[in-house]
Each structure stands twice: as structure tokens, then as C-alpha cells.
Design a protein around this motif. Structure first.
Motif, PDB file in Angstrom:
ATOM      1  N   MET A 138       0.832  -1.207   0.000  1.00 53.84           N
ATOM      2  CA  MET A 138       0.000   0.000   0.000  1.00 53.84           C
ATOM      3  C   MET A 138       0.869   1.261   0.000  1.00 53.84           C
ATOM      4  N   LYS A 139       1.964   1.216   0.817  1.00 55.75           N
ATOM      5  CA  LYS A 139       2.861   2.354   0.906  1.00 55.75           C
ATOM      6  C   LYS A 139       3.498   2.647  -0.456  1.00 55.75           C
ATOM      7  N   TRP A 140       3.921   1.564  -1.157  1.00 54.00           N
ATOM      8  CA  TRP A 140       4.554   1.751  -2.463  1.00 54.00           C
ATOM      9  C   TRP A 140       3.556   2.285  -3.495  1.00 54.00           C
ATOM     10  N   LEU A 141       2.308   1.835  -3.387  1.00 53.69           N
ATOM     11  CA  LEU A 141       1.278   2.321  -4.303  1.00 53.69           C
ATOM     12  C   LEU A 141       1.054   3.821  -4.110  1.00 53.69           C
ATOM     13  N   LEU A 142       0.987   4.238  -2.835  1.00 52.92           N
ATOM     14  CA  LEU A 142       0.795   5.660  -2.531  1.00 52.92           C
ATOM     15  C   LEU A 142       1.965   6.492  -3.039  1.00 52.92           C
ATOM     16  N   LEU A 143       3.187   5.969  -2.834  1.00 51.39           N
ATOM     17  CA  LEU A 143       4.374   6.683  -3.292  1.00 51.39           C
ATOM     18  C   LEU A 143       4.370   6.827  -4.809  1.00 51.39           C
ATOM     19  N   THR A 144       3.974   5.759  -5.501  1.00 53.75           N
ATOM     20  CA  THR A 144       3.910   5.796  -6.966  1.00 53.75           C
ATOM     21  C   THR A 144       2.913   6.846  -7.445  1.00 53.75           C
ATOM     22  N   VAL A 145       1.759   6.916  -6.786  1.00 55.68           N
ATOM     23  CA  VAL A 145       0.734   7.894  -7.151  1.00 55.68           C
ATOM     24  C   VAL A 145       1.242   9.315  -6.919  1.00 55.68           C
ATOM     25  N   LEU A 146       1.907   9.530  -5.788  1.00 54.69           N
ATOM     26  CA  LEU A 146       2.429  10.866  -5.482  1.00 54.69           C
ATOM     27  C   LEU A 146       3.492  11.297  -6.478  1.00 54.69           C
ATOM     28  N   LEU A 147       4.363  10.355  -6.867  1.00 54.84           N
ATOM     29  CA  LEU A 147       5.385  10.664  -7.856  1.00 54.84           C
ATOM     30  C   LEU A 147       4.756  10.985  -9.204  1.00 54.84           C
ATOM     31  N   ALA A 148       3.726  10.231  -9.564  1.00 54.57           N
ATOM     32  CA  ALA A 148       3.029  10.472 -10.828  1.00 54.57           C
ATOM     33  C   ALA A 148       2.380  11.852 -10.833  1.00 54.57           C
ATOM     34  N   LEU A 149       1.776  12.224  -9.683  1.00 59.39           N
ATOM     35  CA  LEU A 149       1.160  13.541  -9.577  1.00 59.39           C
ATOM     36  C   LEU A 149       2.206  14.644  -9.677  1.00 59.39           C
ATOM     37  N   ALA A 150       3.382  14.401  -9.081  1.00 63.96           N
ATOM     38  CA  ALA A 150       4.448  15.401  -9.126  1.00 63.96           C
ATOM     39  C   ALA A 150       4.928  15.619 -10.551  1.00 63.96           C
ATOM     40  N   VAL A 151       5.078  14.519 -11.299  1.00 61.91           N
ATOM     41  CA  VAL A 151       5.509  14.633 -12.691  1.00 61.91           C
ATOM     42  C   VAL A 151       4.457  15.360 -13.512  1.00 61.91           C
ATOM     43  N   THR A 152       3.182  14.965 -13.303  1.00 57.37           N
ATOM     44  CA  THR A 152       2.085  15.576 -14.050  1.00 57.37           C
ATOM     45  C   THR A 152       1.997  17.071 -13.786  1.00 57.37           C
ATOM     46  N   ALA A 153       2.291  17.465 -12.532  1.00 60.52           N
ATOM     47  CA  ALA A 153       2.190  18.879 -12.156  1.00 60.52           C
ATOM     48  C   ALA A 153       3.130  19.748 -12.977  1.00 60.52           C
ATOM     49  N   HIS A 154       4.257  19.151 -13.459  1.00 57.93           N
ATOM     50  CA  HIS A 154       5.238  19.932 -14.202  1.00 57.93           C
ATOM     51  C   HIS A 154       5.137  19.707 -15.710  1.00 57.93           C
ATOM     52  N   GLU A 155       4.153  18.927 -16.145  1.00 53.36           N
ATOM     53  CA  GLU A 155       3.974  18.727 -17.577  1.00 53.36           C
ATOM     54  C   GLU A 155       3.282  19.939 -18.193  1.00 53.36           C
ATOM     55  N   LEU A 156       3.723  20.286 -19.377  1.00 50.76           N
ATOM     56  CA  LEU A 156       3.160  21.428 -20.089  1.00 50.76           C
ATOM     57  C   LEU A 156       2.797  20.997 -21.508  1.00 50.76           C
ATOM     58  N   PRO A 157       1.794  21.633 -22.095  1.00 47.83           N
ATOM     59  CA  PRO A 157       1.418  21.270 -23.458  1.00 47.83           C
ATOM     60  C   PRO A 157       2.483  21.702 -24.459  1.00 47.83           C
ATOM     61  N   LEU A 158       2.698  20.878 -25.460  1.00 52.51           N
ATOM     62  CA  LEU A 158       3.659  21.199 -26.515  1.00 52.51           C
ATOM     63  C   LEU A 158       3.185  22.426 -27.292  1.00 52.51           C
ATOM     64  N   ALA A 159       4.108  23.340 -27.565  1.00 46.66           N
ATOM     65  CA  ALA A 159       3.762  24.547 -28.313  1.00 46.66           C
ATOM     66  C   ALA A 159       3.482  24.210 -29.773  1.00 46.66           C
ATOM     67  N   GLU A 160       2.455  24.812 -30.311  1.00 46.39           N
ATOM     68  CA  GLU A 160       2.085  24.616 -31.711  1.00 46.39           C
ATOM     69  C   GLU A 160       2.513  25.823 -32.533  1.00 46.39           C
ATOM     70  N   PRO A 161       2.551  25.697 -33.869  1.00 51.83           N
ATOM     71  CA  PRO A 161       2.881  26.860 -34.714  1.00 51.83           C
ATOM     72  C   PRO A 161       1.963  28.042 -34.401  1.00 51.83           C
ATOM     73  N   CYS A 162       2.507  29.233 -34.494  1.00 53.45           N
ATOM     74  CA  CYS A 162       1.780  30.409 -34.020  1.00 53.45           C
ATOM     75  C   CYS A 162       0.544  30.701 -34.865  1.00 53.45           C
ATOM     76  N   ASP A 163      -0.541  30.973 -34.169  1.00 56.97           N
ATOM     77  CA  ASP A 163      -1.798  31.400 -34.777  1.00 56.97           C
ATOM     78  C   ASP A 163      -1.828  32.931 -34.714  1.00 56.97           C
ATOM     79  N   ILE A 164      -1.526  33.577 -35.823  1.00 60.38           N
ATOM     80  CA  ILE A 164      -1.387  35.037 -35.840  1.00 60.38           C
ATOM     81  C   ILE A 164      -2.677  35.731 -35.425  1.00 60.38           C
ATOM     82  N   GLU A 165      -3.813  35.159 -35.806  1.00 55.89           N
ATOM     83  CA  GLU A 165      -5.094  35.769 -35.462  1.00 55.89           C
ATOM     84  C   GLU A 165      -5.360  35.704 -33.964  1.00 55.89           C
ATOM     85  N   ALA A 166      -4.982  34.592 -33.344  1.00 60.57           N
ATOM     86  CA  ALA A 166      -5.254  34.406 -31.911  1.00 60.57           C
ATOM     87  C   ALA A 166      -4.201  35.080 -31.032  1.00 60.57           C
TER      88      ALA A 166
END
Length: 379
Positions: A1-29
């Protein structure tokens, strides 16, 4: 159970720092004031002849008793042709910095920006730096600079990475999370004439990446003040003046004045991207003729009504609301609230990272320990 909780917390930490990939610029937007595509197009669709030619003078590294004399000689009493004080931006790292002198530069109206707490080697540290590393180096340096130099944290806007070594998305992500505005670490070599204007990271950049990893994520509202290149006498590009290889004789003031002027005119007679004079003070100290040429250049551009030497954040401010040079000259000079510095010489202070003793000069109360990563205020 402890290892499962640790895995979830690590996954959340990684997800917290994930950012969407930048796309080509939309001049209108992507529209000013908060979004700008990476482009050579002049902001606001102005004609080049109507654009203020900004000159940006920056210095890197610690502010010390050794270099404050040069800064005073260059800046005290210097104004632009609109009678507003000439600016300069200082990228300050912590070690060996005299914060009383930082306060002096701040009170002169110069911009104080971040160059990290540690400025440590090897360079791979910066290349591989995590989000948490960047928090300790830059987010904590906001608190450190504000306290020891007695300046407002809200007036700290910019970052330059040590050695210009990019850390991918992580530094920009920290900037976004902690209210910083722009980075000026990213050398640009391929896009020269016309030059590349500063832009935001809402969309993918067209800038070449010569010191990877460069940012790839969409980080809305964060500006890249790209380091437009100088071109040396052999046609090589250089991001900082002191990194140019083939240069005039260091004792030849006239040749250096012409060298500066040639690089300036590529901007002035082009699309008027900000002209960069990025340098370390030591280069001017050991080459007095180069310093004299710089002073002479600063005097010369004061005879040009459309050229102004400003802090880098002032360029970003103009880009958010671009106006003609005539309108810009009519604007009131930037207001700056002076702060006092009850200077204290502190030490010896033990540094945990080296076990060495340091002295430091601060505005206000001395720290208990030598301030460093994880303990930026030396509590």
C-alpha cells in the motif's frame, strides 16, 4: 500500500510539471499586449522610421566594489535625448554581491534582474536542472534580492541563465509560476537582418537553438528577449560583446567605436530590433579603450532623437503597446520610488555548501548563516 501511494504521489508530481507542446503560431489568436508570435515583423505594423531604436546595455554577475566604479562612470548623470535617465539591466548572481551597491543601481533607475543564486559549475547542472532546481535558483532569489537590496520584489522581471545554458521548459515554467516576465538567455544566430523581435512562448518559436535544451512547451505570456547577435570582423556571430573572437585591437578606441557603430547600424537601418550591448564588466576594466569607445558611442546616440538607452523591461512595455517614436518621446519619464539602505557588513558567515567563511554587505539586518540554495535568506 505504501509503495502504491508513493507511486501515485510521484506520478502527480511529474504531471504537475507537464506542459502542453507549443504549436505553430496562430497570428489571429496571438495578439498584443499579452501574446506575440516569434517574428521579424515590427510590432504594431509601424514603419521602421517611426520605431524607437532601443539600445539595451546589460551586465552579468556579482556587483562588487571592483566593478561599481565602472557602472557609476557609465551611468551617473547620463540621460537620453528625451531627458529621461538612460537605463541598464544588471543580471546579478548572489555570491560575492554587495547588496548596498545593488540598491544604489536600483535607486539610479537601473533594472535589477536575476542570474541565479549559485552560478555554479559544471554547466551540465544548468542543462539538466529540474523545476525544483530552478525554484531554488530563481524563485528564491526574488526573495533574497528583495530583502538584502531593499527593493520591491514586484520590480524584478528578468532572468538570464548562467553561461547562457538553457534548461528546456523548467526555468520558463518557474518564471510563469512566480510572476517573472522575460528571459534573456537564448542566443539567436540565424535571424539577423531583419532581426527577430522579442516574443512570447504561447506558441512555438522560430528561433534557432544553439545551446539546447530550448523550451518546447506553450507557456503563455512569458517573453523571450532573444539575444540578437553581434557580427565580428570575420563574420562570426557572438551573443555577448566579450565573446566576439575577431575584434579590433583592444587598444584602438577609434576601431572599437567603428565596430560598435557597424553593429548598431544593422539594427538602426534595418527593422529596428533592440540593439544589444551585452557584456561583463571585467572586459571593460582590462580594456580601457573599449570602455572609452562605449562612452563615446553612448554620447553619439544621444544626438539621435529616435535612439534611447533603456532597461530591458521598458522594451517589453513598449512592445505591449507600440507607439511611434514621436509619441514615445512625449511620455513622462518612468517613475522610481527610492529606497534607503541601512548597510551592514556581515560576517564571517559560514557557508554550508563549502564550509568557507564569507563576508557580505546587505541593506538591513544581517543573516545568521551565509544565504544559499534552500536557505536564501540565511535564517
Amino acid at each position: 500500500m505504501k509503495w502504491l501511494l508513493l507511486t501515485v504521489l510521484l506520478a502527480l508530481a511529474v504531471t504537475a510539471h507537464e506542459l502542453p507542446l507549443a504549436e505553430p503560431c496562430d497570428i489571429e489568436a496571438c495578439q498584443l499586449p499579452n501574446c506575440r508570435c516569434s517574428s521579424t515583423e515590427i510590432p504594431g505594423g509601424l514603419a521602421a522610421s517611426n520605431v524607437p531604436q532601443f539600445v539595451v546595455l546589460t551586465f552579468d554577475d556579482a556587483v562588487t566594489v571592483t566593478n561599481i566604479g565602472t557602472y557609476r562612470k557609465l551611468l551617473i548623470g547620463r540621460t537620453n535625448s528625451n531627458n529621461c535617465p538612460a537605463g541598464a539591466t544588471f543580471y546579478v548572481n548572489h555570491e560575492y554581491t554587495n547588496y548596498q551597491f545593488v540598491n544604489e543601481l536600483y535607486n539610479m533607475g537601473c533594472e535589477i534582474a536575476l542570474h541565479s543564486i549559485s552560478h555554479q559549475t559544471p554547466v551540465t547542472y544548468w542543462k539538466q536542472a529540474s523545476y525544483e532546481d530552478m525554484e531554488k535558483e530563481f524563485a528564491d532569489q526574488i526573495k533574497q534580492m528583495s530583502k538584502f537590496a531593499n527593493m520591491s520584489a514586484s520590480e524584478i522581471y528578468g532572468v538570464r541563465m548562467p553561461f547562457l545554458q538553457m534548461a528546456g521548459n523548467n526555468c520558463f515554467h518557474v518564471m510563469k509560476d512566480y510572476g517573472l516576465v522575460y528571459d534573456s538567455s537564448w542566443p539567436n544566430t540565424d535571424i539577423r537582418n531583419p532581426g527577430l523581435w522579442p516574443y512570447t512562448l504561447d506558441y512555438a518559436s522560430i528561433q534557432d537553438c544553439i545551446i539546447p535544451p530550448c523550451p518546447t512547451a506553450s507557456i503563455p505570456g512569458i517573453w523571450v528577449f532573444n539575444m540578437s547577435p553581434w557580427i565580428d570582423l570575420a563574420g562570426n556571430t557572438c551573443s555577448m560583446v566579450d565573446s566576439c573572437v575577431v575584434v579590433p585591437d583592444h587598444n584602438d578606441e577609434e576601431a572599437w567605436f567603428e565596430f560598435i557603430l557597424t553593429n548598431f547600424e544593422r539594427h538602426y537601418y534595418g527593422n529596428r530590433t533592440p540593439f544589444p550591448f551585452y557584456i561583463h564588466e571585467w572586459y571593460l576594466a582590462i580594456h580601457p579603450a573599449v570602455l572609452r569607445a562605449l562612452v563615446r558611442f553612448a554620447d553619439y546616440i544621444n544626438s539621435l532623437s529616435d535612439v534611447l538607452t533603456v532597461n530591458q523591461i521598458e522594451v517589453i512595455d513598449w512592445m505591449r503597446n507600440p507607439v511611434t517614436v514621436e509619441e514615445y518621446r512625449l511620455k513622462p519619464c518612468k517613475q522610481h520610488i527610492q529606497t534607503t539602505c541601512a548597510s551592514q557588513s556581515c560576517g564571517p558567515l559560514t557557508a554550508d555548501h563549502t564550509q568557507m567563511s564569507y563576508w557580505m554587505t546587505v541593506c538591513g539586518e544581517c543573516p545568521r548563516e551565509y544565504p544559499w540554495l534552500g536557505n536564501p535568506l540565511g535564517l
